[in-house]
Design an enzyme around this catalytic site. Structure first.
Site, PDB file in Angstrom:
ATOM      1  CG  ASP A  38      -2.321   0.657   0.806  1.00 34.39           C
ATOM      2  OD1 ASP A  38      -2.290   1.841   0.397  1.00 34.39           O
ATOM      3  OD2 ASP A  38      -3.365   0.004   0.922  1.00 34.39           O
ATOM      4  CG  ASP A  61       2.545   5.528  -6.471  1.00 31.28           C
ATOM      5  OD1 ASP A  61       1.646   4.869  -7.044  1.00 31.28           O
ATOM      6  OD2 ASP A  61       2.681   6.761  -6.613  1.00 31.28           O
ATOM      7  CB  SER A 139     -15.376  -2.008 -11.082  1.00 30.54           C
ATOM      8  OG  SER A 139     -16.638  -1.490 -10.703  1.00 30.54           O
ATOM      9  CB  SER A 141     -17.767   0.889 -12.673  1.00 29.41           C
ATOM     10  OG  SER A 141     -18.769   1.053 -11.705  1.00 29.41           O
ATOM     11  CE1 TYR A 152     -13.073   2.892  -9.694  1.00 27.09           C
ATOM     12  CE2 TYR A 152     -15.263   2.190 -10.367  1.00 27.09           C
ATOM     13  CZ  TYR A 152     -14.117   1.996  -9.610  1.00 27.09           C
ATOM     14  OH  TYR A 152     -14.025   0.900  -8.784  1.00 27.09           O
ATOM     15  CB  THR A 188     -14.202  -0.441   0.793  1.00 28.00           C
ATOM     16  OG1 THR A 188     -14.939   0.477  -0.024  1.00 28.00           O
ATOM     17  CG2 THR A 188     -14.779  -1.841   0.646  1.00 28.00           C
TER      18      THR A 188
END
Ligand code: NAD
Length: 258
Positions: A38, A61, A139, A141, A152, A188
């Site tokens: 992370d 990163d 996702s 999405s 996104y 989340t």
């Protein structure tokens, strides 16, 4: 994993929160050793409870080549192998199509698409050696559009089709690449603010889910763990919805509305 089998090693990006943290916990429970990635040590705080000897916390990163190389190197240095790469780190955003700053487009695509491409490229040699696999958190999405979520939607659509092409290119070496496509998942970093600050929108989203609730991070983690496991040994290039049935609908009517 069967008793006596060699311990497998996975890296999980975005492991400090939400779906990534749930996945780290699930994989540890299944006996995997982990490199938990992370952005910084603070965000990685929760992974330390998962077992110091079996978990390496790696601040990196994922939108950078160096970050991905460091994560894979950490797995090889500590455990000598890498069997799974869960490329899960991601960012959400929303804004008007014509005026949302392109810097924001670059920032989100940098993590959600470029970060995954770099993750696959960095992990591929080690995964080839272990005949391991990749799971990407895309996702729903990425399968369809949402209002004001063009950035996104583009990032997740791009990463889904990248997963398919990577599955084809790496398949001949025995490396599987799959994606999970979560619907709305509660608890989340992405959805917690929504629940607290925009309860009407949260309820509107819930009302579109045939199972009539948000999913839990553990439920996505279970799908990821299955895709990484030998039980999915002939499964590659898929986009697995974990969405309570949203993508079963045309979207014309809300579940229960007639
Ligand atoms: P989250 O915010 O709880 O977790 C995302 C994690 O990624 C955070 O810990 C964050 O620090 C980390 N991260 C962000 N940029 C990074 C970078 N450049 N390098 C390393 N780490 C970075 O959110 P989440 O919901 O658990 O999201 C995980 C994934 O699931 C994302 O890819 C997200 O797009 C996807 N997803 C979430 C939902 C949902 O409803 N929560 C639905 C569909 C897909």
């Amino acid at each position: 994993m069967s008793a006596g089998a060699e311990r497998r090693v996975a890296l999980v990006t975005g492991a400090g929160s939400g779906i990534g943290l749930a996945t780290a916990r699930r994989l540890r429970g299944d006996g995997w050793a982990l490199v938990a990635v992370d952005l910084d040590d603070e965000r990685l705080g929760a992974v330390h409870e998962l077992g110091a000897g079996d978990v390496v916390a790696c601040a990196a990163d994922v939108s950078t080549e160096a970050g991905n190389t460091r994560a894979v190197a950490a797995a090889l240095e500590r455990f000598g192998r890498l069997d799974g790469a869960v490329l899960n780190a991601g960012l959400g955003t929303a804004g008007p199509l014509e005026t949302q700053p392109m810097d924001e487009f670059d920032r989100v695509l940098g993590v959600n698409l470029r970060g995954v491409v770099l993750g696959v490229r960095a992990a591929a040699p080690a995964l080839r050696a272990s005949r391991g696999s990749v799971v990407i958190t895309a996702s729903i999405s990425g399968q369809y559009g949402d209002p004001r979520m063009w950035v996104y939607n583009a990032s997740k659509g791009g990463v889904l089709n990248f997963a398919r092409s990577a599955a084809i290119d790496l398949g001949t070496d025995g490396v599987r690449v799959n994606a999970v496509c979560p619907g709305p998942i509660a608890h989340t970093g992405m959805t917690q603010p929504l629940e607290q600050l925009a309860p009407d929108l949260y309820e509107e989203m819930r009302s579109h889910v045939p199972l009539a609730r948000f999913g839990e991070p553990d439920e996505v983690a279970a799908a990821i763990a299955w895709l990484l496991s030998d039980d999915a040994s002939f499964v590659t290039g898929i986009a697995l919805p974990v969405d309570g049935g949203i993508t079963a609908s045309t979207g014309m009517m809300r579940p229960g509305s007639t």
